[in-house]
Write a protein that holds these residues in place. Structure first.
Motif, PDB file in Angstrom:
ATOM      1  N   VAL A 144       0.863  -1.186   0.000  1.00 24.02           N
ATOM      2  CA  VAL A 144       0.000   0.000   0.000  1.00 24.02           C
ATOM      3  C   VAL A 144       0.894   1.230   0.000  1.00 24.02           C
ATOM      4  N   GLN A 145       0.608   2.165  -0.874  1.00 22.93           N
ATOM      5  CA  GLN A 145       1.326   3.428  -0.924  1.00 22.93           C
ATOM      6  C   GLN A 145       0.316   4.558  -0.787  1.00 22.93           C
ATOM      7  N   ALA A 146       0.342   5.248   0.348  1.00 19.53           N
ATOM      8  CA  ALA A 146      -0.606   6.339   0.561  1.00 19.53           C
ATOM      9  C   ALA A 146      -0.312   7.496  -0.381  1.00 19.53           C
ATOM     10  N   VAL A 147      -1.367   8.132  -0.872  1.00 17.65           N
ATOM     11  CA  VAL A 147      -1.250   9.368  -1.643  1.00 17.65           C
ATOM     12  C   VAL A 147      -0.937  10.494  -0.659  1.00 17.65           C
ATOM     13  N   SER A 148      -0.187  11.480  -1.086  1.00 20.96           N
ATOM     14  CA  SER A 148       0.127  12.598  -0.192  1.00 20.96           C
ATOM     15  C   SER A 148      -1.161  13.328   0.195  1.00 20.96           C
ATOM     16  N   ALA A 149      -1.197  13.839   1.416  1.00 20.64           N
ATOM     17  CA  ALA A 149      -2.374  14.557   1.901  1.00 20.64           C
ATOM     18  C   ALA A 149      -2.669  15.772   1.032  1.00 20.64           C
ATOM     19  N   GLU A 150      -1.622  16.423   0.539  1.00 23.42           N
ATOM     20  CA  GLU A 150      -1.809  17.599  -0.313  1.00 23.42           C
ATOM     21  C   GLU A 150      -2.517  17.239  -1.606  1.00 23.42           C
ATOM     22  N   LEU A 151      -2.094  16.146  -2.240  1.00 24.66           N
ATOM     23  CA  LEU A 151      -2.729  15.721  -3.485  1.00 24.66           C
ATOM     24  C   LEU A 151      -4.152  15.247  -3.231  1.00 24.66           C
ATOM     25  N   LEU A 152      -4.362  14.550  -2.126  1.00 25.24           N
ATOM     26  CA  LEU A 152      -5.708  14.101  -1.768  1.00 25.24           C
ATOM     27  C   LEU A 152      -6.641  15.302  -1.623  1.00 25.24           C
ATOM     28  N   GLU A 153      -6.178  16.318  -0.910  1.00 23.72           N
ATOM     29  CA  GLU A 153      -7.011  17.500  -0.693  1.00 23.72           C
ATOM     30  C   GLU A 153      -7.295  18.218  -2.004  1.00 23.72           C
ATOM     31  N   GLN A 154      -6.302  18.316  -2.883  1.00 20.54           N
ATOM     32  CA  GLN A 154      -6.510  18.980  -4.167  1.00 20.54           C
ATOM     33  C   GLN A 154      -7.569  18.255  -4.998  1.00 20.54           C
ATOM     34  N   GLN A 155      -7.526  16.921  -5.006  1.00 24.58           N
ATOM     35  CA  GLN A 155      -8.524  16.144  -5.743  1.00 24.58           C
ATOM     36  C   GLN A 155      -9.929  16.487  -5.266  1.00 24.58           C
ATOM     37  N   ALA A 156     -10.106  16.434  -3.941  1.00 28.30           N
ATOM     38  CA  ALA A 156     -11.444  16.611  -3.382  1.00 28.30           C
ATOM     39  C   ALA A 156     -11.952  18.035  -3.536  1.00 28.30           C
ATOM     40  N   ARG A 157     -11.124  18.996  -3.192  1.00 25.09           N
ATOM     41  CA  ARG A 157     -11.608  20.383  -3.212  1.00 25.09           C
ATOM     42  C   ARG A 157     -11.878  20.870  -4.628  1.00 25.09           C
ATOM     43  N   THR A 158     -11.131  20.356  -5.589  1.00 27.04           N
ATOM     44  CA  THR A 158     -11.359  20.756  -6.980  1.00 27.04           C
ATOM     45  C   THR A 158     -12.753  20.364  -7.435  1.00 27.04           C
ATOM     46  N   VAL A 159     -13.163  19.136  -7.177  1.00 26.71           N
ATOM     47  CA  VAL A 159     -14.501  18.715  -7.611  1.00 26.71           C
ATOM     48  C   VAL A 159     -15.590  19.324  -6.736  1.00 26.71           C
ATOM     49  N   LEU A 160     -15.316  19.525  -5.455  1.00 29.22           N
ATOM     50  CA  LEU A 160     -16.315  20.126  -4.574  1.00 29.22           C
ATOM     51  C   LEU A 160     -16.633  21.565  -4.973  1.00 29.22           C
ATOM     52  N   GLU A 161     -15.650  22.265  -5.494  1.00 32.08           N
ATOM     53  CA  GLU A 161     -15.872  23.641  -5.930  1.00 32.08           C
ATOM     54  C   GLU A 161     -16.575  23.714  -7.282  1.00 32.08           C
ATOM     55  N   ASP A 162     -16.659  22.586  -7.974  1.00 24.84           N
ATOM     56  CA  ASP A 162     -17.226  22.567  -9.321  1.00 24.84           C
ATOM     57  C   ASP A 162     -18.601  21.923  -9.392  1.00 24.84           C
ATOM     58  N   MET A 163     -18.874  20.912  -8.549  1.00 29.14           N
ATOM     59  CA  MET A 163     -20.094  20.122  -8.680  1.00 29.14           C
ATOM     60  C   MET A 163     -20.783  19.941  -7.328  1.00 29.14           C
ATOM     61  N   PRO A 164     -22.110  19.825  -7.333  1.00 29.14           N
ATOM     62  CA  PRO A 164     -22.833  19.616  -6.075  1.00 29.14           C
ATOM     63  C   PRO A 164     -22.736  18.158  -5.627  1.00 29.14           C
ATOM     64  N   VAL A 165     -22.328  17.956  -4.400  1.00 32.66           N
ATOM     65  CA  VAL A 165     -22.160  16.609  -3.856  1.00 32.66           C
ATOM     66  C   VAL A 165     -23.294  16.314  -2.876  1.00 32.66           C
ATOM     67  N   ALA A 166     -23.939  15.164  -3.041  1.00 31.40           N
ATOM     68  CA  ALA A 166     -25.078  14.792  -2.194  1.00 31.40           C
ATOM     69  C   ALA A 166     -24.675  13.922  -1.016  1.00 31.40           C
ATOM     70  N   ALA A 167     -23.509  13.256  -1.098  1.00 29.99           N
ATOM     71  CA  ALA A 167     -23.055  12.400   0.003  1.00 29.99           C
ATOM     72  C   ALA A 167     -21.559  12.168  -0.136  1.00 29.99           C
ATOM     73  N   PHE A 168     -20.915  11.952   1.005  1.00 26.57           N
ATOM     74  CA  PHE A 168     -19.521  11.512   1.049  1.00 26.57           C
ATOM     75  C   PHE A 168     -19.498  10.037   1.406  1.00 26.57           C
ATOM     76  N   LYS A 169     -18.606   9.273   0.758  1.00 20.91           N
ATOM     77  CA  LYS A 169     -18.339   7.896   1.162  1.00 20.91           C
ATOM     78  C   LYS A 169     -16.846   7.781   1.434  1.00 20.91           C
ATOM     79  N   ILE A 170     -16.477   7.293   2.606  1.00 23.29           N
ATOM     80  CA  ILE A 170     -15.077   7.171   2.992  1.00 23.29           C
ATOM     81  C   ILE A 170     -14.733   5.696   3.161  1.00 23.29           C
ATOM     82  N   GLY A 171     -13.609   5.289   2.574  1.00 22.20           N
ATOM     83  CA  GLY A 171     -13.093   3.944   2.757  1.00 22.20           C
ATOM     84  C   GLY A 171     -11.723   3.996   3.404  1.00 22.20           C
TER      85      GLY A 171
END
Length: 292
Positions: A60-87
């Motif tokens: 297992v190789q974790a993604v950097s927290a910075e890249l993880l945050e960029q992925q999420a915030r980019t789509v959150l600022e663009d599209m309406p999200v109805a639910a979060f699912k965390i694994g």
């Protein structure tokens, strides 16, 4: 005279935080397959890359927290999200990043499947990660969906008390901040699989399902994503839990063995002409029992 074509409505959108699984049995790929099958549009924020197959996890190789945050915030600022699912989150830093992201969207329900180990038993979350989950994510979780071993591990049990019941674990997890807890009984030694939904006042519902033969890769991912999809579509918590269990059981019953290890749930069983009858014997709690 110009006419305008109305824009079709968007399907419900679910943002998934989870790890990639090359076998597509579990992880992000399983989440995407499940959500698409239920008519949702999945958005993804990868937390880790894994090397695994249907037999087990090799690395297992974790993604950097910075890249993880960029992925999420980019789509959150663009599209309406109805639910979060965390694994699976992969690192303490990623737990912190996800906690900070979802805290900015308190109106969005959070469905959290705490992936602590693989089906073979490969360790996927360290004690530091589990501690961070308790402190930062459980207080923001709408529904937690652990299996019984995960529930016991998350509930901070004293070594002297022995193995606590799942009812005690659920109570502790709710005291830590989770609004609802659904503990699945796939790992328990019972004739049928018993899944129990808890709220602040105790047991909300219990559902019994035929225990299928074999071992399945990604059943927990499927269930949690199905619940997230149902909630994103407007279902109540109780209805979402019921309908997602039915969907998951049918996906497992139609599962296939693609490799040398566990079976993979068929998330598109409905498209293949199979008519699997649900194996459920539903018991709805009357509110008078503590679930003992």
């Amino acid at each position: 005279m110009n006419s305008t074509t109305p824009t079709p409505p968007c399907p419900p959108m679910v943002l998934v935080f989870s790890a990639s699984d090359p076998s597509a049995g579990a992880g992000m790929q399983a989440d995407i397959l499940t959500l698409v099958s239920l008519g949702c549009h999945p958005l993804s924020a990868l937390t880790a890359l894994t090397v695994q197959d249907t037999v087990g996890v090799q690395s297992v190789q974790a993604v950097s927290a910075e890249l993880l945050e960029q992925q999420a915030r980019t789509v959150l600022e663009d599209m309406p999200v109805a639910a979060f699912k965390i694994g699976m989150l992969g690192s303490v830093e990623n737990v912190i990043a996800v906690a900070e992201i979802i805290s900015d969207y308190p109106e969005i329900p959070v469905i959290f499947d705490p992936v602590l180990a693989s089906g073979r038993g490969d360790e996927l979350s360290s004690e530091d990660v589990i501690s961070a989950i308790r402190e930062m994510l459980l207080p923001q979780t709408t529904l937690l969906t652990p299996n019984a071993p995960e529930a016991r591990r998350l509930a901070e049990n004293d070594e002297d008390e022995g193995e606590p019941s799942i009812d005690v674990c659920a109570q502790r997890l709710i005291e830590m901040g989770a609004q609802y807890v659904l503990i699945t009984g796939t790992h328990e030694n019972t004739p049928k699989v018993v899944n129990t939904l808890y709220g602040a006042d105790g047991v909300i519902r219990r559902d019994q399902w035929e225990r299928l033969p074999g071992s399945y890769h990604g059943s927990g991912c499927t269930l949690a994503s199905a619940i997230a999809g149902c909630i994103a579509g407007g279902a109540s918590m109780e209805d979402a839990v019921h309908d997602a269990q039915d969907y998951t059981w049918q996906a497992l019953a139609a599962g296939f063995r693609a490799g040398m290890g566990q079976f993979i749930p068929d998330r598109f069983f409905w498209a293949r002409g199979d008519d699997n009858e649900p194996g459920q014997n539903e018991e709805k709690d009357d509110g008078k029992t503590d679930g003992a």
